[in-house]
Design a protein around this motif. Structure first.
Motif, PDB file in Angstrom:
ATOM      1  N   PRO A   1       0.948   1.898  -9.882  1.00  0.00           N
ATOM      2  CA  PRO A   1       0.726   0.459  -9.726  1.00  0.00           C
ATOM      3  C   PRO A   1       1.433  -0.362 -10.799  1.00  0.00           C
ATOM      4  O   PRO A   1       1.906  -1.468 -10.530  1.00  0.00           O
ATOM      5  CB  PRO A   1      -0.793   0.320  -9.824  1.00  0.00           C
ATOM      6  CG  PRO A   1      -1.317   1.639  -9.361  1.00  0.00           C
ATOM      7  CD  PRO A   1      -0.327   2.650  -9.868  1.00  0.00           C
ATOM      8  N   TYR A   2       1.517   0.194 -11.993  1.00  0.00           N
ATOM      9  CA  TYR A   2       2.218  -0.517 -13.084  1.00  0.00           C
ATOM     10  C   TYR A   2       3.683  -0.736 -12.725  1.00  0.00           C
ATOM     11  O   TYR A   2       4.209  -1.849 -12.855  1.00  0.00           O
ATOM     12  CB  TYR A   2       2.100   0.287 -14.384  1.00  0.00           C
ATOM     13  CG  TYR A   2       2.814  -0.365 -15.555  1.00  0.00           C
ATOM     14  CD1 TYR A   2       2.167  -1.298 -16.362  1.00  0.00           C
ATOM     15  CD2 TYR A   2       4.134  -0.042 -15.853  1.00  0.00           C
ATOM     16  CE1 TYR A   2       2.818  -1.908 -17.417  1.00  0.00           C
ATOM     17  CE2 TYR A   2       4.799  -0.633 -16.908  1.00  0.00           C
ATOM     18  CZ  TYR A   2       4.135  -1.564 -17.695  1.00  0.00           C
ATOM     19  OH  TYR A   2       4.792  -2.172 -18.739  1.00  0.00           O
ATOM     20  N   MET A   3       4.339   0.317 -12.256  1.00  0.00           N
ATOM     21  CA  MET A   3       5.760   0.216 -11.910  1.00  0.00           C
ATOM     22  C   MET A   3       5.979  -0.591 -10.633  1.00  0.00           C
ATOM     23  O   MET A   3       7.049  -1.177 -10.447  1.00  0.00           O
ATOM     24  CB  MET A   3       6.363   1.613 -11.741  1.00  0.00           C
ATOM     25  CG  MET A   3       6.382   2.444 -13.013  1.00  0.00           C
ATOM     26  SD  MET A   3       7.313   1.650 -14.356  1.00  0.00           S
ATOM     27  CE  MET A   3       8.964   1.611 -13.626  1.00  0.00           C
ATOM     28  N   ALA A   4       4.982  -0.640  -9.762  1.00  0.00           N
ATOM     29  CA  ALA A   4       5.131  -1.339  -8.481  1.00  0.00           C
ATOM     30  C   ALA A   4       4.965  -2.851  -8.605  1.00  0.00           C
ATOM     31  O   ALA A   4       5.315  -3.589  -7.682  1.00  0.00           O
ATOM     32  CB  ALA A   4       4.111  -0.803  -7.476  1.00  0.00           C
ATOM     33  N   GLN A   5       4.450  -3.310  -9.728  1.00  0.00           N
ATOM     34  CA  GLN A   5       4.154  -4.743  -9.872  1.00  0.00           C
ATOM     35  C   GLN A   5       5.414  -5.601  -9.822  1.00  0.00           C
ATOM     36  O   GLN A   5       6.414  -5.298 -10.471  1.00  0.00           O
ATOM     37  CB  GLN A   5       3.424  -4.990 -11.198  1.00  0.00           C
ATOM     38  CG  GLN A   5       2.890  -6.406 -11.363  1.00  0.00           C
ATOM     39  CD  GLN A   5       1.797  -6.723 -10.362  1.00  0.00           C
ATOM     40  OE1 GLN A   5       0.766  -6.070 -10.345  1.00  0.00           O
ATOM     41  NE2 GLN A   5       2.025  -7.698  -9.523  1.00  0.00           N
ATOM     42  N   THR A   6       5.369  -6.666  -9.034  1.00  0.00           N
ATOM     43  CA  THR A   6       6.441  -7.653  -8.979  1.00  0.00           C
ATOM     44  C   THR A   6       5.798  -9.038  -9.029  1.00  0.00           C
ATOM     45  O   THR A   6       4.582  -9.160  -9.165  1.00  0.00           O
ATOM     46  CB  THR A   6       7.262  -7.521  -7.669  1.00  0.00           C
ATOM     47  OG1 THR A   6       6.388  -7.744  -6.547  1.00  0.00           O
ATOM     48  CG2 THR A   6       7.895  -6.140  -7.551  1.00  0.00           C
TER      49      THR A   6
ATOM     50  N   ALA B   1       0.829  -1.211   0.000  1.00  0.00           N
ATOM     51  CA  ALA B   1       0.000   0.000   0.000  1.00  0.00           C
ATOM     52  C   ALA B   1       0.864   1.262   0.000  1.00  0.00           C
ATOM     53  O   ALA B   1       0.549   2.249  -0.672  1.00  0.00           O
ATOM     54  CB  ALA B   1      -0.932  -0.003   1.208  1.00  0.00           C
ATOM     55  N   LYS B   2       1.964   1.239   0.743  1.00  0.00           N
ATOM     56  CA  LYS B   2       2.860   2.385   0.811  1.00  0.00           C
ATOM     57  C   LYS B   2       3.531   2.654  -0.528  1.00  0.00           C
ATOM     58  O   LYS B   2       3.721   3.803  -0.931  1.00  0.00           O
ATOM     59  CB  LYS B   2       3.934   2.163   1.886  1.00  0.00           C
ATOM     60  CG  LYS B   2       3.439   2.341   3.315  1.00  0.00           C
ATOM     61  CD  LYS B   2       4.436   1.817   4.330  1.00  0.00           C
ATOM     62  CE  LYS B   2       5.791   2.495   4.209  1.00  0.00           C
ATOM     63  NZ  LYS B   2       6.748   1.972   5.218  1.00  0.00           N
ATOM     64  N   LYS B   3       3.864   1.588  -1.238  1.00  0.00           N
ATOM     65  CA  LYS B   3       4.605   1.725  -2.488  1.00  0.00           C
ATOM     66  C   LYS B   3       3.840   2.529  -3.529  1.00  0.00           C
ATOM     67  O   LYS B   3       4.411   3.374  -4.229  1.00  0.00           O
ATOM     68  CB  LYS B   3       4.955   0.336  -3.036  1.00  0.00           C
ATOM     69  CG  LYS B   3       6.009   0.349  -4.131  1.00  0.00           C
ATOM     70  CD  LYS B   3       6.239  -1.035  -4.712  1.00  0.00           C
ATOM     71  CE  LYS B   3       6.855  -1.981  -3.719  1.00  0.00           C
ATOM     72  NZ  LYS B   3       7.196  -3.285  -4.353  1.00  0.00           N
ATOM     73  N   VAL B   4       2.526   2.300  -3.622  1.00  0.00           N
ATOM     74  CA  VAL B   4       1.743   3.002  -4.650  1.00  0.00           C
ATOM     75  C   VAL B   4       1.437   4.451  -4.276  1.00  0.00           C
ATOM     76  O   VAL B   4       0.795   5.170  -5.051  1.00  0.00           O
ATOM     77  CB  VAL B   4       0.435   2.251  -4.998  1.00  0.00           C
ATOM     78  CG1 VAL B   4       0.736   0.926  -5.644  1.00  0.00           C
ATOM     79  CG2 VAL B   4      -0.457   2.085  -3.776  1.00  0.00           C
ATOM     80  N   GLN B   5       1.893   4.876  -3.088  1.00  0.00           N
ATOM     81  CA  GLN B   5       1.806   6.296  -2.756  1.00  0.00           C
ATOM     82  C   GLN B   5       2.875   7.083  -3.506  1.00  0.00           C
ATOM     83  O   GLN B   5       2.783   8.307  -3.638  1.00  0.00           O
ATOM     84  CB  GLN B   5       1.982   6.526  -1.247  1.00  0.00           C
ATOM     85  CG  GLN B   5       1.114   5.670  -0.345  1.00  0.00           C
ATOM     86  CD  GLN B   5      -0.364   5.829  -0.604  1.00  0.00           C
ATOM     87  OE1 GLN B   5      -0.866   6.947  -0.731  1.00  0.00           O
ATOM     88  NE2 GLN B   5      -1.075   4.715  -0.707  1.00  0.00           N
ATOM     89  N   HIS B   6       3.909   6.388  -3.988  1.00  0.00           N
ATOM     90  CA  HIS B   6       5.069   7.059  -4.578  1.00  0.00           C
ATOM     91  C   HIS B   6       5.315   6.683  -6.037  1.00  0.00           C
ATOM     92  O   HIS B   6       5.875   7.481  -6.790  1.00  0.00           O
ATOM     93  CB  HIS B   6       6.325   6.743  -3.761  1.00  0.00           C
ATOM     94  CG  HIS B   6       6.164   6.987  -2.291  1.00  0.00           C
ATOM     95  ND1 HIS B   6       6.013   8.250  -1.766  1.00  0.00           N
ATOM     96  CD2 HIS B   6       6.099   6.142  -1.238  1.00  0.00           C
ATOM     97  CE1 HIS B   6       5.876   8.174  -0.446  1.00  0.00           C
ATOM     98  NE2 HIS B   6       5.920   6.899  -0.105  1.00  0.00           N
ATOM     99  N   ILE B   7       4.912   5.477  -6.435  1.00  0.00           N
ATOM    100  CA  ILE B   7       5.078   5.059  -7.830  1.00  0.00           C
ATOM    101  C   ILE B   7       3.765   4.467  -8.330  1.00  0.00           C
ATOM    102  O   ILE B   7       2.897   4.100  -7.537  1.00  0.00           O
ATOM    103  CB  ILE B   7       6.223   4.038  -8.000  1.00  0.00           C
ATOM    104  CG1 ILE B   7       5.967   2.768  -7.173  1.00  0.00           C
ATOM    105  CG2 ILE B   7       7.563   4.653  -7.614  1.00  0.00           C
ATOM    106  CD1 ILE B   7       7.028   1.695  -7.364  1.00  0.00           C
TER     107      ILE B   7
END
Length: 252
Positions: free
Chosen positions: A207-212, A199-205
């Motif tokens: 969702p496309y870039m956050a996907q792993t 949840a924290k990650k998509v505050q800054h990048i």
């Protein structure tokens, strides 16, 4: 000072009551609910009633009830030409009876009575037919400590749909993960730091870039192992659907 009458006693209404009651420059004059026992414990803090004919005069009447009840309740209000708003994400502004000055005060958040909520973390989407009414509702939103946005009905309904994906569907995936881990006597708490970090990650990048994960990598071996581990057919179907969606998004 903005005077308010609150109508309804569900999850949204209850959280609004607490926020309105402690907000500076807000006079919560009355709380209505058709079932008085639902709000009777608050009678020493606010005037309560279950009779629409006893509603006092106020600057804003907030209808916080189920979607199906918004229109008939607005029709039943025994006055006209006062600012009446609803809090629904999917009900149109024109569903409110035209005898009123109409508006929408949609708090975009998940509400549960058992969970405390800080309205500084609740964006409020506002729609009105008149500029003066927008000014009133934006002032009310600021008094609650919320960020507010001017959003029309189509935008609001789209936001509500998006919210179903990020909240309701995501929560169901948490439930699936809980079932999977619980079946092997694994404490679900182990997964909670991962939930928070995601949840924290998509505050800054984006969702496309956050996907792993294995679907993005097209790791067929791991995907095959996961499908073999899944014992419930519904879980397999969800896994396959989301895996295929991720692969398609990332060109795999």
């Amino acid at each position: 000072m903005i005077s308010v009458v609150l109508i309804g006693a569900g999850n949204v209404a209850t959280h609004l009551y607490h926020a309105l009651n402690k907000a500076k420059n807000v006079d919560l004059r009355q709380w209505y609910n058709r079932s008085l026992p639902s709000i009777e414990s608050y009678k020493n803090q606010v005037s309560i009633t279950n009779n629409l004919n006893d509603l006092v005069e106020a600057d804003v009447y907030i209808i916080a009830v189920s979607d199906d009840a918004v229109k008939p309740l607005s029709i039943a209000l025994p006055f006209e030409n006062r600012l009446v708003v609803h809090t629904s994400g999917s009900v149109g502004i024109h569903d409110l009876d035209k005898k009123h000055k109409r508006g929408v005060l949609y708090p975009l958040q998940t509400f549960s009575k058992s969970s405390e909520l800080d309205f500084s973390n609740v964006p409020i989407c506002i729609e009105t037919l008149e500029k003066e009414d927008f000014k009133t509702l934006s002032t009310l939103a600021k008094a609650l400590g919320s960020t507010y946005y001017k959003i029309n009905t189509e935008q609001r309904q789209t936001l509500h749909l998006s919210a179903v994906f990020v909240n309701n569907f995501t929560n169901q995936l948490y439930r699936v993960a809980h079932e999977i881990s619980d079946a092997k006597s694994i404490d679900f708490d182990i997964l909670k730091p991962l939930i928070l970090e995601t949840a924290k990650k998509v505050q800054h990048i984006s969702p496309y870039m956050a996907q792993t994960g294995p679907a993005k990598r097209n790791d067929k071996k791991t995907i095959k192992k996961h499908l073999k581990l899944l014992e419930h057919q519904d879980h397999k179907a969800i896994y396959q659907l989301l895996t295929n969606a991720i692969k398609k998004t990332h060109g795999r």
